[in-house]
Design a protein around this motif. Structure first.
Motif, mmCIF file in Angstrom:
data_model
loop_
_atom_site.group_PDB
_atom_site.id
_atom_site.type_symbol
_atom_site.label_atom_id
_atom_site.label_comp_id
_atom_site.label_asym_id
_atom_site.label_seq_id
_atom_site.Cartn_x
_atom_site.Cartn_y
_atom_site.Cartn_z
ATOM 1 N N ALA A 17 126.476 121.325 80.483
ATOM 2 C CA ALA A 17 125.691 120.403 79.663
ATOM 3 C C ALA A 17 124.481 119.863 80.407
ATOM 4 N N THR A 18 124.589 119.686 81.714
ATOM 5 C CA THR A 18 123.487 119.097 82.468
ATOM 6 C C THR A 18 122.248 119.992 82.494
ATOM 7 N N ALA A 19 122.408 121.262 82.172
ATOM 8 C CA ALA A 19 121.275 122.190 82.135
ATOM 9 C C ALA A 19 120.568 122.179 80.774
ATOM 10 N N ARG A 20 121.141 121.500 79.802
ATOM 11 C CA ARG A 20 120.587 121.479 78.444
ATOM 12 C C ARG A 20 119.468 120.450 78.324
ATOM 13 N N LEU A 21 118.463 120.790 77.525
ATOM 14 C CA LEU A 21 117.324 119.897 77.343
ATOM 15 C C LEU A 21 117.737 118.557 76.738
ATOM 16 N N TRP A 22 118.708 118.559 75.830
ATOM 17 C CA TRP A 22 119.135 117.301 75.214
ATOM 18 C C TRP A 22 119.735 116.363 76.267
ATOM 19 N N TYR A 23 120.477 116.917 77.219
ATOM 20 C CA TYR A 23 121.067 116.115 78.288
ATOM 21 C C TYR A 23 119.972 115.563 79.198
ATOM 22 N N GLN A 24 119.044 116.419 79.579
ATOM 23 C CA GLN A 24 117.954 116.016 80.457
ATOM 24 C C GLN A 24 117.066 114.962 79.786
ATOM 25 N N THR A 25 116.888 115.063 78.472
ATOM 26 C CA THR A 25 116.129 114.067 77.728
ATOM 27 C C THR A 25 116.815 112.712 77.816
ATOM 28 N N ALA A 26 118.126 112.692 77.643
ATOM 29 C CA ALA A 26 118.880 111.434 77.709
ATOM 30 C C ALA A 26 118.804 110.808 79.097
ATOM 31 N N VAL A 27 118.918 111.626 80.122
ATOM 32 C CA VAL A 27 118.884 111.124 81.494
ATOM 33 C C VAL A 27 117.502 110.548 81.821
ATOM 34 N N ALA A 28 116.458 111.168 81.315
ATOM 35 C CA ALA A 28 115.090 110.755 81.652
ATOM 36 C C ALA A 28 114.583 109.561 80.839
ATOM 37 N N THR A 29 115.204 109.281 79.703
ATOM 38 C CA THR A 29 114.666 108.223 78.845
ATOM 39 C C THR A 29 114.983 106.826 79.376
ATOM 40 N N THR A 30 114.077 105.907 79.074
ATOM 41 C CA THR A 30 114.329 104.494 79.375
ATOM 42 C C THR A 30 114.713 103.754 78.104
ATOM 43 N N LYS A 31 114.795 104.496 76.997
ATOM 44 C CA LYS A 31 115.144 103.917 75.701
ATOM 45 C C LYS A 31 116.656 103.952 75.498
ATOM 46 N N THR A 32 117.104 103.235 74.487
ATOM 47 C CA THR A 32 118.528 103.240 74.140
ATOM 48 C C THR A 32 118.923 104.564 73.522
ATOM 49 N N VAL A 33 118.048 105.095 72.659
ATOM 50 C CA VAL A 33 118.280 106.379 71.981
ATOM 51 C C VAL A 33 116.990 107.179 72.046
ATOM 52 N N ALA A 34 117.110 108.491 72.228
ATOM 53 C CA ALA A 34 115.942 109.372 72.256
ATOM 54 C C ALA A 34 116.245 110.619 71.440
ATOM 55 N N PHE A 35 115.202 111.313 71.030
ATOM 56 C CA PHE A 35 115.359 112.575 70.312
ATOM 57 C C PHE A 35 114.851 113.695 71.194
ATOM 58 N N SER A 36 115.669 114.719 71.330
ATOM 59 C CA SER A 36 115.281 115.915 72.055
ATOM 60 C C SER A 36 114.598 116.851 71.070
ATOM 61 N N PRO A 37 113.770 117.791 71.533
ATOM 62 C CA PRO A 37 113.107 118.711 70.603
ATOM 63 C C PRO A 37 114.102 119.516 69.754
ATOM 64 N N ILE A 38 113.668 119.874 68.558
ATOM 65 C CA ILE A 38 114.481 120.692 67.646
ATOM 66 C C ILE A 38 114.764 122.042 68.310
ATOM 67 N N TYR A 39 115.989 122.526 68.147
ATOM 68 C CA TYR A 39 116.366 123.816 68.727
ATOM 69 C C TYR A 39 117.386 124.528 67.838
ATOM 70 N N ALA A 40 117.595 125.803 68.107
ATOM 71 C CA ALA A 40 118.595 126.584 67.369
ATOM 72 C C ALA A 40 119.971 126.245 67.928
ATOM 73 N N SER A 41 120.885 125.871 67.054
ATOM 74 C CA SER A 41 122.228 125.479 67.449
ATOM 75 C C SER A 41 123.234 126.410 66.782
ATOM 76 N N LEU A 42 124.266 126.769 67.504
ATOM 77 C CA LEU A 42 125.321 127.611 66.938
ATOM 78 C C LEU A 42 126.436 126.716 66.423
ATOM 79 N N LEU A 43 126.784 126.887 65.162
ATOM 80 C CA LEU A 43 127.846 126.102 64.547
ATOM 81 C C LEU A 43 128.950 127.030 64.086
ATOM 82 N N SER A 44 130.197 126.585 64.221
ATOM 83 C CA SER A 44 131.306 127.393 63.724
ATOM 84 C C SER A 44 131.297 127.374 62.198
ATOM 85 N N LEU A 45 131.903 128.362 61.617
ATOM 86 C CA LEU A 45 131.897 128.502 60.163
ATOM 87 C C LEU A 45 133.160 127.939 59.534
#
Length: 106
Positions: A17-45
């Motif tokens: 998880a630490t290699a994911r952009l969403w994780y890195q966005t959370a670590v770098a933010t000084t805000k309570t909540v942040a949004f990471s860029p939109i990406y393709a996500s795999l979801l189970s069916l």
């Protein structure tokens, strides 16, 4: 284009998880909540064999101790499909000829 991914590469490497952009966005933010860029996500069916690719917008929040040390990262995804449905509902309530849309500012 919202629900189409041309090519998906799935790795057998352990998930980090630490290699994911969403994780890195959370670590770098000084805000309570942040949004990471939109990406393709795999979801189970839902109990079926296989996965589906969807575009997702992750909301992330760093969980820190009183001294500011990172304890964890909390996150949730909203698929772009949900935004599309929401915007269609908003557009239906607006004046005739109006359009609602989202813009991501980088």
């Amino acid at each position: 284009w919202l629900n189409r991914v041309e090519e998906i590469s799935v790795s057998s490497a352990p998930y980090n998880a630490t290699a994911r952009l969403w994780y890195q966005t959370a670590v770098a933010t000084t805000k309570t909540v942040a949004f990471s860029p939109i990406y393709a996500s795999l979801l189970s069916l839902g109990g079926h064999v296989g996965v589906a690719a969807v575009m997702a917008l992750p909301a992330v929040a760093p969980v820190r101790s009183a001294s500011g040390e990172l304890i964890a990262v909390a996150g949730s995804e909203c698929t772009v499909n949900h935004f599309d449905t929401f915007l269609q509902q908003i557009s239906a309530t607006l004046f005739e000829g109006t359009v609602a849309f989202l813009v991501e500012i980088d």
